[in-house]
Design a protein around this motif. Structure first.
Motif, PDB file in Angstrom:
ATOM      1  N   THR A 330       0.816  -1.213   0.000  1.00  0.00           N
ATOM      2  CA  THR A 330       0.000   0.000   0.000  1.00  0.00           C
ATOM      3  C   THR A 330       0.850   1.262   0.000  1.00  0.00           C
ATOM      4  O   THR A 330       0.339   2.347  -0.281  1.00  0.00           O
ATOM      5  N   SER A 331       2.130   1.143   0.341  1.00  0.00           N
ATOM      6  CA  SER A 331       3.066   2.254   0.195  1.00  0.00           C
ATOM      7  C   SER A 331       3.698   2.161  -1.190  1.00  0.00           C
ATOM      8  O   SER A 331       4.393   1.186  -1.492  1.00  0.00           O
ATOM      9  N   PRO A 332       3.469   3.134  -2.086  1.00  0.00           N
ATOM     10  CA  PRO A 332       4.017   3.046  -3.445  1.00  0.00           C
ATOM     11  C   PRO A 332       5.522   2.811  -3.508  1.00  0.00           C
ATOM     12  O   PRO A 332       5.965   1.941  -4.271  1.00  0.00           O
ATOM     13  N   ALA A 407      -0.916  14.679   1.474  1.00  0.00           N
ATOM     14  CA  ALA A 407      -1.167  13.600   0.512  1.00  0.00           C
ATOM     15  C   ALA A 407       0.152  13.044  -0.015  1.00  0.00           C
ATOM     16  O   ALA A 407       0.332  11.815  -0.118  1.00  0.00           O
ATOM     17  N   ALA A 408       1.083  13.937  -0.328  1.00  0.00           N
ATOM     18  CA  ALA A 408       2.398  13.481  -0.800  1.00  0.00           C
ATOM     19  C   ALA A 408       3.122  12.694   0.278  1.00  0.00           C
ATOM     20  O   ALA A 408       3.768  11.671   0.001  1.00  0.00           O
ATOM     21  N   LEU A 411       1.613   9.230   0.583  1.00  0.00           N
ATOM     22  CA  LEU A 411       1.911   8.382  -0.575  1.00  0.00           C
ATOM     23  C   LEU A 411       3.377   7.982  -0.654  1.00  0.00           C
ATOM     24  O   LEU A 411       3.702   6.882  -1.116  1.00  0.00           O
ATOM     25  N   LEU A 412       4.276   8.853  -0.209  1.00  0.00           N
ATOM     26  CA  LEU A 412       5.702   8.597  -0.365  1.00  0.00           C
ATOM     27  C   LEU A 412       6.362   8.071   0.903  1.00  0.00           C
ATOM     28  O   LEU A 412       7.566   7.839   0.916  1.00  0.00           O
ATOM     29  N   PHE A 416       2.014   2.679   4.694  1.00  0.00           N
ATOM     30  CA  PHE A 416       0.703   3.314   4.624  1.00  0.00           C
ATOM     31  C   PHE A 416      -0.312   2.431   5.331  1.00  0.00           C
ATOM     32  O   PHE A 416      -0.404   1.232   5.059  1.00  0.00           O
ATOM     33  N   ALA A 421      -5.019   8.107   5.569  1.00  0.00           N
ATOM     34  CA  ALA A 421      -5.705   8.869   4.522  1.00  0.00           C
ATOM     35  C   ALA A 421      -6.608   9.947   5.095  1.00  0.00           C
ATOM     36  O   ALA A 421      -7.000  10.873   4.375  1.00  0.00           O
ATOM     37  N   PRO A 444      -9.554   7.227  -2.978  1.00  0.00           N
ATOM     38  CA  PRO A 444      -8.592   6.443  -2.188  1.00  0.00           C
ATOM     39  C   PRO A 444      -9.083   6.131  -0.781  1.00  0.00           C
ATOM     40  O   PRO A 444      -8.788   5.055  -0.244  1.00  0.00           O
ATOM     41  N   MET A 471       0.141  -2.071  -7.640  1.00  0.00           N
ATOM     42  CA  MET A 471       0.484  -0.713  -7.224  1.00  0.00           C
ATOM     43  C   MET A 471       1.564  -0.121  -8.122  1.00  0.00           C
ATOM     44  O   MET A 471       1.502   1.053  -8.494  1.00  0.00           O
ATOM     45  N   VAL A 475       1.305   3.234 -10.345  1.00  0.00           N
ATOM     46  CA  VAL A 475       2.255   4.348 -10.233  1.00  0.00           C
ATOM     47  C   VAL A 475       2.801   4.730 -11.606  1.00  0.00           C
ATOM     48  O   VAL A 475       2.887   5.915 -11.959  1.00  0.00           O
TER      49      VAL A 475
END
Length: 493
Positions: A330-332, A407-408, A411-412, A416, A421, A444, A471, A475
């Motif tokens: 879930t973490s890109p 949000a960044a 996501l980064l 996660f 969220a 999301p 994922m 991306v």
């Protein structure tokens, strides 16, 4: 579908209200049948809950309840009939979850054990709850039993006070849930004022935040400390909005924001944008340094007092590194690293790419946050030279920048969890985001609502390979779409 600005039909609103209530009741039932109760140890696999007593019934209630709650929330994403209606409905949905056992996560037991560790004169930043001898370690997820606490000293203090006043695990969990509910109430109190200041309909902001399934399931029932940290952040921002530039407001807001950081470090992402909201009148570097400096001084002073008063010092900063011990798709950046590792294994090597992709993502995150802040600042500078009617709202600009930065960050970051969220959702809901773009942060949250089971099992842990591939593909697709959109905008100029 009705137009975004059209009034919501009473029949549709009524169906949404009671469908969501039915969903909340089913989720509470799933909690009693197979939730993260202290008398049921963590299960090793998702199949274990199916094999447990009432397991199929618990999973059925959880699935149907989640779909009802998500569907009801999604159906009114353009806004509830009124702000009052949104508050009453969100409160109605929260009632069954308020009296349910913890669901979706076992983190509240980690909080309790960390508070217990502190009451025994030990630092939860130096020893895990198992090593400290916490009597409730069996209720804690195995992955967090030997790791130091990643939370700030103010929250450790609150957890310790809950242990002392609770008289046992049940009482401690109840008090920690009340702390989380207090945070949600703070959010509810601040939403209308911030929304009005940013030019956003309060009925829309209240619905998007308070009726979000993640709030009821994870912040209320799960008692996550994100709720209290978010409440402090919004209250600090509201103080700045109500009395911008005044010395008392800057100090009060700094204390509130400092306490938020001393609960959860994620709140620090909001600080640079809060400094923008603190500047009244024309935006100049001198004004920013003056008002932002006072705000920063109050934040740092609060962190120092919290660290010294609890006797914990700054050890919690080192504990932040252990929050990424769990590798989930879930973490890109983690997903990309896992895909590289899987490809390397097929080729007969072990590249260990996850730490590398995570490090690159953190560097990228720093660049993105700085760029978002600079964009917001330059927009305000340009706005000072435009007619009053065309000037951007300082509050809306600061909130939008903070929401995008959160949000960044979510996501980064190396890891996660679904309740993360709620941070960008809350800030973006009160920012002046066009209705057509809300789907980018609403969807999301809807998807994140189905990532956990009632007993705290995180499905992402058991779907690593397929999840990481999906994922990574997502991306890459979004990256290509973003680059093409940027090239089209440049060509149009």
């Amino acid at each position: 579908m009705s137009e975004p600005d059209a009034p919501v039909r009473p029949i549709a609103a009524g169906l949404a209200r009671y469908a969501g209530l039915a969903g909340a009741v089913l989720l509470a039932a799933a909690g009693w049948l197979g939730g993260a109760r202290p008398d049921t140890p963590p299960r090793a696999t998702p199949a274990a809950i199916w094999q447990a007593p009432y397991g199929p019934l618990a999973l059925g209630c959880w699935l149907v309840g989640t779909l009802l709650l998500v569907g009801a929330w999604w159906s009114l994403r353009w806004g509830a009939p009124s702000t009052r209606w949104a508050y009453l409905t969100a409160g109605l949905w929260a009632l069954p979850l308020l009296v349910a056992p913890p669901v979706g996560s076992r983190d509240v037991y980690s909080y309790a054990c960390q508070g217990w560790t502190w009451t025994q004169g030990l630092s939860p930043y130096r020893v895990g709850v198992a090593g400290a001898g916490c009597p409730w370690t069996g209720s804690v997820s195995p992955i967090w039993r030997d790791t130091p606490a990643p939370y700030g000293p103010f929250f450790v203090l609150l957890a310790g006070l809950a242990v002392l006043a609770g008289g046992g695990l049940l009482g401690t969990v109840v008090l920690l849930r009340l702390v989380a509910v207090a945070g949600v109430l703070l959010v509810a109190f601040c939403l209308p004022g911030l929304a009005r200041a940013a030019g956003v309909p309060a009925r829309r902001a209240a619905w998007l935040v308070l009726a979000c399934p993640l709030v009821g399931t994870h912040l209320v029932a799960g008692a996550h400390n994100d709720a209290f940290a978010l409440g402090l952040v919004l209250l600090g921002l509201l103080v700045l909005v109500r009395r911008p530039g005044t010395a008392g407001a800057l100090v009060a807001a700094g204390v509130l924001l400092g306490l938020a950081v001393a609960v959860k470090a994620l709140a620090a992402v909001v600080l640079p944008f809060a400094a923008l909201a603190a500047v009244p009148g024309r935006h100049t570097w001198r004004a920013l340094l003056r008002d932002g400096g006072r705000l920063a001084g109050a934040v740092l002073g609060t962190l120092l007092v919290a660290s010294l008063a609890t006797g914990l010092g700054l050890g919690w900063v080192a504990g932040l590194g252990h929050s990424g011990d769990s590798q989930q798709w879930t973490s890109p950046p983690t997903a990309l690293g896992l895909v590289v590792d899987y490809a390397g294994e097929l080729a007969g090597s072990r590249p260990s790419a996850v730490p590398v992709t995570r490090a690159v993502a953190l560097v990228l995150l720093a660049v993105v946050v700085v760029a978002l802040w600079w964009r917001a600042w330059t927009r305000l500078l340009r706005g000072d030279d435009t007619p009053p009617g065309d000037r951007p709202s300082p509050v809306g600009t600061a909130l939008l920048g903070a929401g995008l930065a959160l949000a960044a960050t979510v996501l980064l970051s190396p890891v996660f969890h679904p309740w993360y969220a709620t941070w960008p959702l809350t800030l973006l809901a009160v920012a002046a985001v066009p209705l057509a773009r809300e789907v980018w942060f609403v969807a999301p949250c809807a998807l994140a609502s189905v990532l956990t089971l009632p007993d705290g099992t995180n499905l992402a842990r058991f779907t690593k390979a397929p999840g990481a591939v999906l994922m990574s593909v997502l991306v890459l697709v979004l990256a290509v779409v973003g680059v093409r959109a940027g090239l089209r905008r440049r060509a149009a100029r």
